[in-house]
Design an enzyme around this catalytic site. Structure first.
Site, PDB file in Angstrom:
ATOM      1  N   LYS A  96       0.838  -1.196   0.000  1.00  0.00           N
ATOM      2  CA  LYS A  96       0.000   0.000   0.000  1.00  0.00           C
ATOM      3  C   LYS A  96       0.875   1.249   0.000  1.00  0.00           C
ATOM      4  O   LYS A  96       1.881   1.312   0.714  1.00  0.00           O
ATOM      5  CB  LYS A  96      -0.921  -0.015   1.230  1.00  0.00           C
ATOM      6  N   SER A 171      -9.347   2.418   2.695  1.00  0.00           N
ATOM      7  CA  SER A 171      -8.443   3.149   1.830  1.00  0.00           C
ATOM      8  C   SER A 171      -7.398   2.257   1.159  1.00  0.00           C
ATOM      9  O   SER A 171      -6.659   2.713   0.289  1.00  0.00           O
ATOM     10  CB  SER A 171      -7.718   4.223   2.652  1.00  0.00           C
ATOM     11  N   SER A 195      -9.834   0.229   6.968  1.00  0.00           N
ATOM     12  CA  SER A 195      -9.304   0.302   5.609  1.00  0.00           C
ATOM     13  C   SER A 195      -8.678  -0.966   5.061  1.00  0.00           C
ATOM     14  O   SER A 195      -8.360  -1.031   3.873  1.00  0.00           O
ATOM     15  CB  SER A 195      -8.297   1.456   5.509  1.00  0.00           C
TER      16      SER A 195
END
Length: 525
Positions: A96, A171, A195
């Site tokens: 990420k 996210s 997330s």
């Protein structure tokens, strides 16, 4: 570069921030004294440069062409091979883009970070490479990671592989889309309001938010110190467990979120075995959120939970009224806390012992002032609301919310004394249509935050929580969330394996598949 001491105008500006007025004589004195401090600042810079470890060399990266990035899930591509042997050998991992990989650009979904290239690997990245995994790129994440939907990244939306007109969830949007499509074997995500679990529920993957402090956050862009988590996103529960075993464990005091000496375990082996006699509590308050919950989704999650009785587990309804207070507590902690740390504190904040990233703080701190209008709608909401709260109440409500967190945590702990795990829908809805430029501001913000009512409270309490696919609702995945006792992450994964076994494995979406009517269990490809 040398530290420039403040002149009189600088001192007047600095003093005005704190309501301090100075006479000419006082200005002359303070100008002389602060000039004398410059030597200490310059010494610290010199010592830091002399003692910083060398950055890994020989790494390269590239930005993928749109044709090679149909879901918009890749931020940057690279090929960093891990150790020649290890428990994750040959597995390809996406990181990420709020997590530092040396030599690879990092944007954290926002133009306020764009252009930053870390000089070091985050601890979790180092551990993955040492375990034999190959880092194949950075996955898109939402702008400063403050969104539960996938339309806020400044690099563009991340499209759901089940239906490309819909949100992937955020996210950790890119990580989840890449795992769901099979472009990578495993991925790292972050979780402050859900997330890791939100996109896993929307996209049919397994996502695990570890117990707070089990996995070091060192080298990841923070939001709020008491909410920050990193965790695995994979296609199978076993892969989640194997990955957790590698990234968990103490980071020698670099991360203040960690209890001293916290240890990893063989979570794959620990989550194997007979589940007969385990007790599962279905949390009533996780269902039926007024004006939000999908009745078919609630029914699908309940049916999946009830099937655990076929494996010999005891499944009962339980009530935790404080679960419905969790969103209010999280909202104040996240709003005021992120304003103070992520915005005013240039991500890392101050006043704790641990590892900081001075280069990132300087880069982002400069750009967030220069490009403040590029903040996402959700970040502006935080900055405006939190800025007002802190300026007018001086942290009073943040302090009250933090003092309520132990009561919220105890509400779950009291029920967990009787049950091994608690379950509820990860999210109350399936993936919604992606927000576009034609949608108004209220729609953009509502779509980004509406789904977090069940996930966010568990970031406050720090319990481990796994989202596992529970079935299809109108052709779209939904997740069941398994909550366990602190540092009993293997128990969550054990129940997740039982659900996976009953489903016969979890389905991979057909590329650009559109939604169909009907609902049912997820099965093999």
């Amino acid at each position: 570069m040398a530290f420039r001491p403040p002149n009189r105008d600088d001192l007047i500006t600095a003093g005005s921030k704190f309501g301090i007025t100075l006479s000419d004589n006082e200005l002359e004195t303070y100008e002389s004294l602060t000039a004398g401090s410059a030597a200490a600042y310059n010494a610290v810079e010199r010592l830091y440069a002399e003692t910083a470890p060398p950055a890994p060399s020989g790494r390269s990266s590239s930005f993928p062409a749109p044709a090679d990035n149909p879901l918009g899930a890749w931020y940057a591509r690279t090929e960093i091979p891990g150790a020649a042997s290890g428990p994750l050998q040959v597995l390809r991992v996406a990181i990420k883009d709020n997590i530092s990989v040396a030599g690879v650009p990092m944007m954290n979904g926002s133009r306020t970070v764009e252009g930053y290239v870390p000089k070091y690997d985050a601890t979790v990245v180092t551990r993955l490479l040492e375990a034999g995994a190959t880092v194949v790129g950075k996955s898109v994440c939402e702008s400063l990671c403050f969104s539960g939907a996938s339309h806020t990244s400044d690099s563009g939306p991340v499209r759901n592989p089940w239906d490309t007109t819909r949100t992937t969830g955020g996210s950790s949007s890119g990580s989840t889309a890449l795992v769901a499509m099979g472009e990578v074997d495993i991925a790292l995500g972050g979780d402050q309001g859900g997330s890791v679990r939100i996109p896993s529920s929307f996209s049919g993957t397994v996502g695990h938010k570890p117990t707070y402090g089990l996995v070091p956050y060192t080298g990841a862009f923070p939001i709020e110190l008491t909410l920050d988590h990193l965790g695995p996103i994979t296609r199978t529960v076993s892969d989640t467990a194997r990955m957790l075993s590698v990234i968990a464990g103490y980071d020698d005091g670099k991360d203040p979120r960690q209890p001293v000496g916290v240890a990893s375990s063989d979570y794959d082996a620990d989550s194997d075995g007979d589940v007969k006699g385990m007790r599962v509590g279905i949390v009533t308050e996780g269902f039926g959120h007024e004006g939000l919950s999908d009745a078919d989704l609630d029914a699908t999650v309940r049916a999946t939970a009830q099937r655990l009785t076929q494996a010999g587990m005891v499944v009962e309804e339980v009530s935790i009224p404080w679960h419905l207070h969790g969103m209010a507590i999280w909202n104040v902690v996240a709003t005021d806390g992120a304003t103070a740390q992520m915005i005013d504190g240039n991500a890392y904040g101050y006043n704790y012992s641990g590892w900081y990233d001075p280069e990132l703080m300087a880069h982002y701190g400069r750009q967030r002032h220069e490009r403040a209008n590029d903040f996402s709608d959700t970040t502006k909401l935080v900055a405006l609301g939190g800025g007002y709260s802190l300026a007018t109440t001086h942290g009073r409500y943040y302090a009250m919310a933090q003092n309520l967190v132990p009561l919220l945590r105890k509400a779950y702990d009291d029920v967990l004394e009787k049950y091994d795990v608690l379950v509820m829908p990860t999210l109350p809805i399936t993936a919604t249509t992606l927000v576009s430029d034609q949608d108004d501001l209220p729609t953009s913000i509502v779509r980004a935050l509406e789904m977090i009512v069940n996930t966010a409270p568990i970031d406050c309490t720090g319990h481990p929580a796994t989202s596992v696919p529970a079935g299809l609702v109108n052709g779209l995945p939904t997740g069941l969330m398994i909550i366990g006792k602190h540092f009993q992450d293997a128990t969550c994964l054990k129940v997740a394996k039982a659900i996976e076994a009953q489903a016969g494995g979890f389905h991979r979406p057909t590329p650009q598949r559109q939604t169909t009517n009907g609902q049912g269990s997820l099965g093999h490809d």
